[in-house]
Design a protein around this motif. Structure first.
Motif, PDB file in Angstrom:
ATOM      1  N   MET A 122       0.862  -1.171   0.000  1.00  0.00           N
ATOM      2  CA  MET A 122       0.000   0.000   0.000  1.00  0.00           C
ATOM      3  C   MET A 122       0.904   1.228   0.000  1.00  0.00           C
ATOM      4  SD  MET A 122      -3.057   1.032   2.579  1.00  0.00           S
ATOM      5  CE  MET A 122      -2.046   0.895   4.027  1.00  0.00           C
ATOM      6  N   THR A 123       0.734   2.062  -0.989  1.00  0.00           N
ATOM      7  CA  THR A 123       1.619   3.215  -1.101  1.00  0.00           C
ATOM      8  C   THR A 123       0.910   4.542  -0.920  1.00  0.00           C
ATOM      9  OG1 THR A 123       1.311   3.238  -3.497  1.00  0.00           O
ATOM     10  CG2 THR A 123       3.194   1.997  -2.635  1.00  0.00           C
ATOM     11  N   ASN A 124      -0.409   4.582  -1.075  1.00  0.00           N
ATOM     12  CA  ASN A 124      -1.129   5.846  -0.997  1.00  0.00           C
ATOM     13  C   ASN A 124      -1.945   5.935   0.276  1.00  0.00           C
ATOM     14  OD1 ASN A 124      -0.298   6.700  -3.600  1.00  0.00           O
ATOM     15  ND2 ASN A 124      -1.810   5.326  -4.495  1.00  0.00           N
ATOM     16  N   PRO A 125      -1.925   7.130   0.918  1.00  0.00           N
ATOM     17  CA  PRO A 125      -2.795   7.305   2.082  1.00  0.00           C
ATOM     18  C   PRO A 125      -4.256   7.164   1.661  1.00  0.00           C
ATOM     19  CG  PRO A 125      -1.281   9.159   1.827  1.00  0.00           C
ATOM     20  CD  PRO A 125      -1.153   8.311   0.605  1.00  0.00           C
ATOM     21  N   GLN A 126      -5.079   6.689   2.582  1.00  0.00           N
ATOM     22  CA  GLN A 126      -6.498   6.573   2.280  1.00  0.00           C
ATOM     23  C   GLN A 126      -7.312   6.535   3.569  1.00  0.00           C
ATOM     24  OE1 GLN A 126      -7.747   2.565   0.753  1.00  0.00           O
ATOM     25  NE2 GLN A 126      -5.541   2.238   0.652  1.00  0.00           N
ATOM     26  N   VAL A 127      -8.573   6.857   3.443  1.00  0.00           N
ATOM     27  CA  VAL A 127      -9.521   6.749   4.533  1.00  0.00           C
ATOM     28  C   VAL A 127     -10.606   5.783   4.067  1.00  0.00           C
ATOM     29  CG1 VAL A 127     -11.226   7.938   5.955  1.00  0.00           C
ATOM     30  CG2 VAL A 127      -9.061   9.087   5.363  1.00  0.00           C
ATOM     31  N   VAL A 128     -10.881   4.782   4.873  1.00  0.00           N
ATOM     32  CA  VAL A 128     -11.881   3.783   4.524  1.00  0.00           C
ATOM     33  C   VAL A 128     -13.098   4.001   5.410  1.00  0.00           C
ATOM     34  CG1 VAL A 128     -12.388   1.319   4.428  1.00  0.00           C
ATOM     35  CG2 VAL A 128     -10.095   2.146   3.852  1.00  0.00           C
ATOM     36  N   HIS A 129     -14.239   4.241   4.796  1.00  0.00           N
ATOM     37  CA  HIS A 129     -15.495   4.418   5.528  1.00  0.00           C
ATOM     38  C   HIS A 129     -16.242   3.089   5.505  1.00  0.00           C
ATOM     39  CE1 HIS A 129     -14.977   8.767   5.794  1.00  0.00           C
ATOM     40  NE2 HIS A 129     -14.501   8.690   4.557  1.00  0.00           N
ATOM     41  N   ASN A 130     -16.542   2.564   6.678  1.00  0.00           N
ATOM     42  CA  ASN A 130     -17.157   1.242   6.769  1.00  0.00           C
ATOM     43  C   ASN A 130     -18.646   1.295   7.091  1.00  0.00           C
ATOM     44  OD1 ASN A 130     -15.013  -0.778   6.342  1.00  0.00           O
ATOM     45  ND2 ASN A 130     -14.030   0.307   8.006  1.00  0.00           N
ATOM     46  N   ASP A 131     -19.294   2.422   6.808  1.00  0.00           N
ATOM     47  CA  ASP A 131     -20.715   2.590   7.141  1.00  0.00           C
ATOM     48  C   ASP A 131     -21.584   1.486   6.538  1.00  0.00           C
ATOM     49  OD1 ASP A 131     -19.194   4.885   7.275  1.00  0.00           O
ATOM     50  OD2 ASP A 131     -20.766   6.208   6.625  1.00  0.00           O
ATOM     51  N   SER A 132     -21.278   1.055   5.335  1.00  0.00           N
ATOM     52  CA  SER A 132     -22.135   0.090   4.661  1.00  0.00           C
ATOM     53  C   SER A 132     -21.495  -1.304   4.553  1.00  0.00           C
ATOM     54  CB  SER A 132     -22.508   0.595   3.266  1.00  0.00           C
ATOM     55  OG  SER A 132     -21.330   0.761   2.500  1.00  0.00           O
ATOM     56  N   THR A 133     -20.414  -1.524   5.299  1.00  0.00           N
ATOM     57  CA  THR A 133     -19.787  -2.837   5.282  1.00  0.00           C
ATOM     58  C   THR A 133     -20.684  -3.819   6.025  1.00  0.00           C
ATOM     59  OG1 THR A 133     -17.594  -1.823   5.274  1.00  0.00           O
ATOM     60  CG2 THR A 133     -17.716  -4.149   5.897  1.00  0.00           C
ATOM     61  N   PRO A 134     -21.098  -4.900   5.376  1.00  0.00           N
ATOM     62  CA  PRO A 134     -22.044  -5.821   6.020  1.00  0.00           C
ATOM     63  C   PRO A 134     -21.393  -6.687   7.092  1.00  0.00           C
ATOM     64  CG  PRO A 134     -21.408  -6.677   3.891  1.00  0.00           C
ATOM     65  CD  PRO A 134     -20.759  -5.319   4.026  1.00  0.00           C
ATOM     66  N   GLU A 135     -22.163  -6.991   8.112  1.00  0.00           N
ATOM     67  CA  GLU A 135     -21.756  -7.953   9.122  1.00  0.00           C
ATOM     68  C   GLU A 135     -22.196  -9.333   8.621  1.00  0.00           C
ATOM     69  OE1 GLU A 135     -22.248  -7.767  13.761  1.00  0.00           O
ATOM     70  OE2 GLU A 135     -24.085  -8.627  12.911  1.00  0.00           O
ATOM     71  N   TYR A 136     -21.381 -10.349   8.860  1.00  0.00           N
ATOM     72  CA  TYR A 136     -21.770 -11.701   8.480  1.00  0.00           C
ATOM     73  C   TYR A 136     -21.504 -12.653   9.639  1.00  0.00           C
ATOM     74  CZ  TYR A 136     -16.772 -12.496   7.555  1.00  0.00           C
ATOM     75  OH  TYR A 136     -15.411 -12.604   7.676  1.00  0.00           O
ATOM     76  N   TYR A 137     -22.244 -13.756   9.658  1.00  0.00           N
ATOM     77  CA  TYR A 137     -22.050 -14.780  10.682  1.00  0.00           C
ATOM     78  C   TYR A 137     -20.941 -15.710  10.231  1.00  0.00           C
ATOM     79  CZ  TYR A 137     -22.937 -18.358  14.155  1.00  0.00           C
ATOM     80  OH  TYR A 137     -22.799 -19.238  15.199  1.00  0.00           O
ATOM     81  N   PHE A 138     -19.955 -15.929  11.106  1.00  0.00           N
ATOM     82  CA  PHE A 138     -18.831 -16.801  10.803  1.00  0.00           C
ATOM     83  C   PHE A 138     -19.006 -18.101  11.579  1.00  0.00           C
ATOM     84  CE2 PHE A 138     -14.217 -17.957  11.346  1.00  0.00           C
ATOM     85  CZ  PHE A 138     -13.996 -18.292  10.026  1.00  0.00           C
ATOM     86  N   GLU A 139     -18.609 -19.207  11.005  1.00  0.00           N
ATOM     87  CA  GLU A 139     -18.779 -20.528  11.600  1.00  0.00           C
ATOM     88  C   GLU A 139     -18.154 -20.664  12.983  1.00  0.00           C
ATOM     89  OE1 GLU A 139     -14.990 -22.814   9.559  1.00  0.00           O
ATOM     90  OE2 GLU A 139     -16.866 -22.691   8.462  1.00  0.00           O
ATOM     91  N   GLU A 140     -17.323 -19.731  13.359  1.00  0.00           N
ATOM     92  CA  GLU A 140     -16.679 -19.738  14.673  1.00  0.00           C
ATOM     93  C   GLU A 140     -17.683 -19.440  15.800  1.00  0.00           C
ATOM     94  OE1 GLU A 140     -13.347 -17.034  16.908  1.00  0.00           O
ATOM     95  OE2 GLU A 140     -13.226 -17.188  14.742  1.00  0.00           O
ATOM     96  N   ARG A 141     -18.906 -19.068  15.437  1.00  0.00           N
ATOM     97  CA  ARG A 141     -19.997 -18.699  16.351  1.00  0.00           C
ATOM     98  C   ARG A 141     -19.941 -17.224  16.750  1.00  0.00           C
ATOM     99  NH1 ARG A 141     -18.667 -23.500  19.946  1.00  0.00           N
ATOM    100  NH2 ARG A 141     -19.515 -25.259  18.799  1.00  0.00           N
ATOM    101  N   CYS A 142     -19.558 -16.387  15.791  1.00  0.00           N
ATOM    102  CA  CYS A 142     -19.555 -14.950  16.050  1.00  0.00           C
ATOM    103  C   CYS A 142     -19.909 -14.205  14.763  1.00  0.00           C
ATOM    104  CB  CYS A 142     -18.209 -14.486  16.588  1.00  0.00           C
ATOM    105  SG  CYS A 142     -16.829 -14.724  15.456  1.00  0.00           S
ATOM    106  N   HIS A 143     -20.177 -12.935  14.914  1.00  0.00           N
ATOM    107  CA  HIS A 143     -20.521 -12.073  13.786  1.00  0.00           C
ATOM    108  C   HIS A 143     -19.310 -11.194  13.486  1.00  0.00           C
ATOM    109  CE1 HIS A 143     -24.794 -13.144  14.219  1.00  0.00           C
ATOM    110  NE2 HIS A 143     -24.484 -13.224  15.502  1.00  0.00           N
ATOM    111  N   ILE A 144     -18.981 -11.051  12.216  1.00  0.00           N
ATOM    112  CA  ILE A 144     -17.771 -10.339  11.794  1.00  0.00           C
ATOM    113  C   ILE A 144     -18.123  -9.214  10.834  1.00  0.00           C
ATOM    114  CG2 ILE A 144     -15.586 -10.553  10.515  1.00  0.00           C
ATOM    115  CD1 ILE A 144     -15.484 -11.984  13.186  1.00  0.00           C
TER     116      ILE A 144
END
Length: 128
Positions: free
Chosen positions: A1-23
């Motif tokens: 990664m060479t360029n600065p950036q800001v990542v907005h996670n407002d619409s990043t979906p949560e999913y259920y992982f087989e480990e028994r938690c939501h990610i």
């Protein structure tokens, strides 16, 4: 990664992982193999599956709730907001939500998390 950036996670979906938690993957990119950051949510009374991450150091940064974490055969320890749990590569791990609300923490992996490094140590059906 060479360029600065800001990542907005407002619409990043949560999913259920087989480990028994939501990610929610806040940062996990092939442009940055060094690190990944996920928000994990464990419901009350749930214990995640015993597992390990091959070749990856993981850090839990506790944000909300209370739990008991077990790492690599050590005695379980109570954790809460502000605590940091350092999990060395290949160490067995699991966490139990002991509170009445959700247990929420960041899972910061170095190098970044990839499904291929996850190893379930319980056997059997992960959905059970």
């Amino acid at each position: 990664m060479t360029n600065p950036q800001v990542v907005h996670n407002d619409s990043t979906p949560e999913y259920y992982f087989e480990e028994r938690c939501h990610i929610t993957e806040w940062w996990n990119s092939t442009d940055d193999e060094a690190t990944s950051i996920a928000r994990a949510r464990v419901e009350p009374g749930i214990t995640t599956r015993l597992h390990r991450l091959r070749g990856v150091t993981e850090r839990y940064v506790m944000l909300e709730g209370t739990g008991r974490v077990m790492v690599d055969g050590r005695a379980p320890e109570t954790v809460g907001p502000g605590d940091v749990v350092v999990i060395p590569p290949d160490a067995s791990q699991r966490i139990t939500n002991t509170g009445g609300g959700d247990l929420v923490f960041l899972a910061i992996c170095t190098p970044r998390f990839r499904p291929a490094i996850y190893e379930d140590l319980e056997g059997g059906d992960p959905a059970a």
